[in-house]
Design an enzyme around this catalytic site. Structure first.
Site, short mmCIF file in Angstrom:
data_model
loop_
_atom_site.label_atom_id
_atom_site.label_comp_id
_atom_site.label_asym_id
_atom_site.label_seq_id
_atom_site.Cartn_x
_atom_site.Cartn_y
_atom_site.Cartn_z
N SER A 183 0.68 -1.33 0.25
CA SER A 183 -0.09 -0.42 0.10
C SER A 183 1.10 1.29 0.07
O SER A 183 0.33 2.61 -0.42
CB SER A 183 -1.27 -0.10 1.17
OG SER A 183 0.18 -0.09 2.06
N HIS A 211 -5.75 -4.44 -0.64
CA HIS A 211 -6.06 -3.65 -1.96
C HIS A 211 -5.26 -3.62 -3.16
O HIS A 211 -5.56 -3.30 -4.29
CB HIS A 211 -4.31 -2.78 -1.47
CG HIS A 211 -4.36 -1.50 -0.34
ND1 HIS A 211 -4.68 -0.07 -0.69
CD2 HIS A 211 -3.62 -1.41 0.42
CE1 HIS A 211 -4.72 -0.57 0.21
NE2 HIS A 211 -3.98 -0.59 0.87
N LYS A 242 -12.16 -1.74 1.61
CA LYS A 242 -11.54 -0.68 0.86
C LYS A 242 -12.25 -0.64 -0.57
O LYS A 242 -13.41 0.83 -0.14
CB LYS A 242 -9.88 -1.35 0.79
CG LYS A 242 -9.60 -1.48 1.49
CD LYS A 242 -7.79 -0.87 1.85
CE LYS A 242 -7.40 -0.66 3.03
NZ LYS A 242 -5.75 -2.39 3.77
C1 PLP Z 1 -6.12 -2.84 4.87
C2 PLP Z 1 -5.60 -3.55 5.36
C3 PLP Z 1 -6.25 -4.44 5.96
C4 PLP Z 1 -6.79 -3.87 7.09
O1 PLP Z 1 -8.12 -4.69 6.52
P1 PLP Z 1 -9.61 -3.93 7.77
O2 PLP Z 1 -10.44 -4.70 6.57
O3 PLP Z 1 -9.16 -2.58 7.51
O4 PLP Z 1 -9.04 -4.28 9.34
C5 PLP Z 1 -5.34 -5.73 5.97
N1 PLP Z 1 -4.33 -6.37 5.44
C6 PLP Z 1 -3.80 -5.10 4.13
C7 PLP Z 1 -2.68 -5.82 3.30
C8 PLP Z 1 -3.90 -4.32 4.39
O5 PLP Z 1 -3.67 -2.69 3.34
#
Ligand code: PLP
Length: 395
Positions: A183, A211, A242
């Site tokens: 990310s 992502h 997301k």
């Molecule tokens: C954002 C993210 C998470 C967490 O996801 P949430 O649903 O917000 O808890 C887990 N792993 C990765 C790679 C992320 O980018």
């Protein structure tokens, strides 16, 4: 001396180093434009890739579900918290992602905390990309397995590390785990190479596609679809927080593995289920994604346009392969100043510095979305050009 003096000292130190996070308050729905601390600004910060966070169909689905089922599940999934909405959502997600089965969690973070310790333990070894997400790292730690970090996106180093561990002979099972999309840089894991290595050594392979969900692959089906690796990656972690615009975690894969996660995933057993409006809104998100690729297509058109124009302006935008655009600035104070001036110019884009990214690699991270119009993108580019010239970043 009070027993919390040390916390005050730590906080003061963070403030001194400019590392204390000031948390902004959003006073409007999550969209292309948002109201932040009283000011209307163009939003380049959200993971709301497809603009679904305030999509009328998701909003309506959540309202209708509340009228039918109320708001809360009232229990953990294994006691009385599994509602027909959860079961339907898991079926629909499995079909969307072309896997045998899916289990949902309250968040992607929880999905990792549940899954990794369910698969490996004290006698086992995890090979983890050096830049993996915090929730993967925490899941690995919880498992008590030995953690071997391999160099970022480097299959050759992974091979070397596996050979070393195998030569030592001290292990029961092994797991390879990687983010799908990283990310901070927007680069993509070399999943075909990771799969080859996993096959060669008969190691479980897990990818966290937080992502990539709703972004990569046909109609947003994710990184496994992007590389055509259906049935080959053992475990896919996903999030509905997301691109899906809501909140919730996904574990997808073979039925045997998902059945096991339902038996042994501790946040599944000991933390209450996704709420009614969340599950219903996520179901509507699957509907929207299955009906048309329009939003995913627009996301990529917007991202490609924005990246092309930023390069033409003379910005260093790293080597992103996704709608995440790191605008590389170097030192953290410059990135922070750049972000403040953008905000004054009506653009909300976050500065990211050490320890989230290495020293000297501070940046502004721009998140492109399908919610942005052409005018929005041009407004953003204009602001970047003006601030960039004023601060001597571009000429
Ligand atoms: C954002 C993210 C998470 C967490 O996801 P949430 O649903 O917000 O808890 C887990 N792993 C990765 C790679 C992320 O980018």
């Amino acid at each position: 001396m009070s027993k919390i003096d040390w916390i005050e000292q730590e906080i003061a130190a963070l403030k001194e180093q400019g590392l204390f996070t000031h948390i902004r308050t959003i006073e409007s729905p999550m969209g292309a434009w948002i109201q932040v601390d009283g000011k209307r600004v163009l939003n380049f910060c959200a993971n709301n890739y497809l603009g679904l966070a305030n999509h009328p169909r998701l909003v309506q689905a959540a309202k209708d579900a509340i009228d039918r089922y109320g708001v809360g599940p009232g229990a953990v999934r294994t006691i009385a918290g599994t509602m027909s909405l959860h079961v339907e959502l898991e079926k629909r997600l499995a079909a969307f992602k072309k896997v045998e089965d899916v289990v949902t969690f309250q968040s992607g973070f929880n999905a990792n905390l549940a899954t990794i310790p369910a698969l490996v333990g004290r006698e086992d070894v995890i090979f983890s990309d050096r830049l993996n997400h915090a929730s993967i790292i925490d899941g690995c730690r919880l498992s008590r397995a030995r953690i071997v970090a391999y160099e970022h996106n480097d299959p050759d180093d992974l091979r070397r590390q596996i050979a070393e561990v195998k030569a030592s002979g001290e292990y029961r099972r092994m797991l390879i785990v990687s983010d799908g999309v990283f990310s901070m840089d927007g680069d993509i894991a070399p999943l075909p190479a990771l799969y080859e290595i996993a096959q060669e050594h008969d190691i479980l392979l897990m990818v966290d596609d937080a992502h990539g969900e709703g972004v990569l692959g046909e109609g947003g089906r994710g990184i496994v679809d992007h590389f055509g690796l259906h049935g080959k990656v053992d475990i896919e972690i996903g999030t509905m927080s997301k691109a899906f615009g809501v909140v919730g975690g996904i574990v997808a894969g073979k039925k045997t593995i998902i059945d096991w996660v339902r038996q042994r995933g501790r946040p599944f057993l000991f933390s209450s289920a996704m709420t009614v409006p969340d599950a219903a809104a996520c179901l509507a998100a699957v509907d929207v994604l299955e009906e048309s690729t329009e939003l995913v297509d627009r996301l990529w058109r917007n991202a490609n346009y924005f990246k092309r124009e930023m390069k033409a302006l003379g910005f260093d935008i790293g080597h992103s392969e996704t709608p995440i655009v790191p605008v590389m600035l170097g030192e953290a104070p410059l990135a922070q100043r750049f972000s403040r001036e953008l905000f004054e110019a009506g653009v909300f884009a976050m500065a990211i510095g050490y320890p989230t990214v290495p020293q000297g690699k501070a940046r502004i991270r721009v998140m492109n979305t399908a919610a942005h119009s052409q005018d929005d993108l041009d407004f953003g580019l204009e602001a970047f050009a003006r601030v960039g010239r004023a601060l001597g970043v571009i000429s």
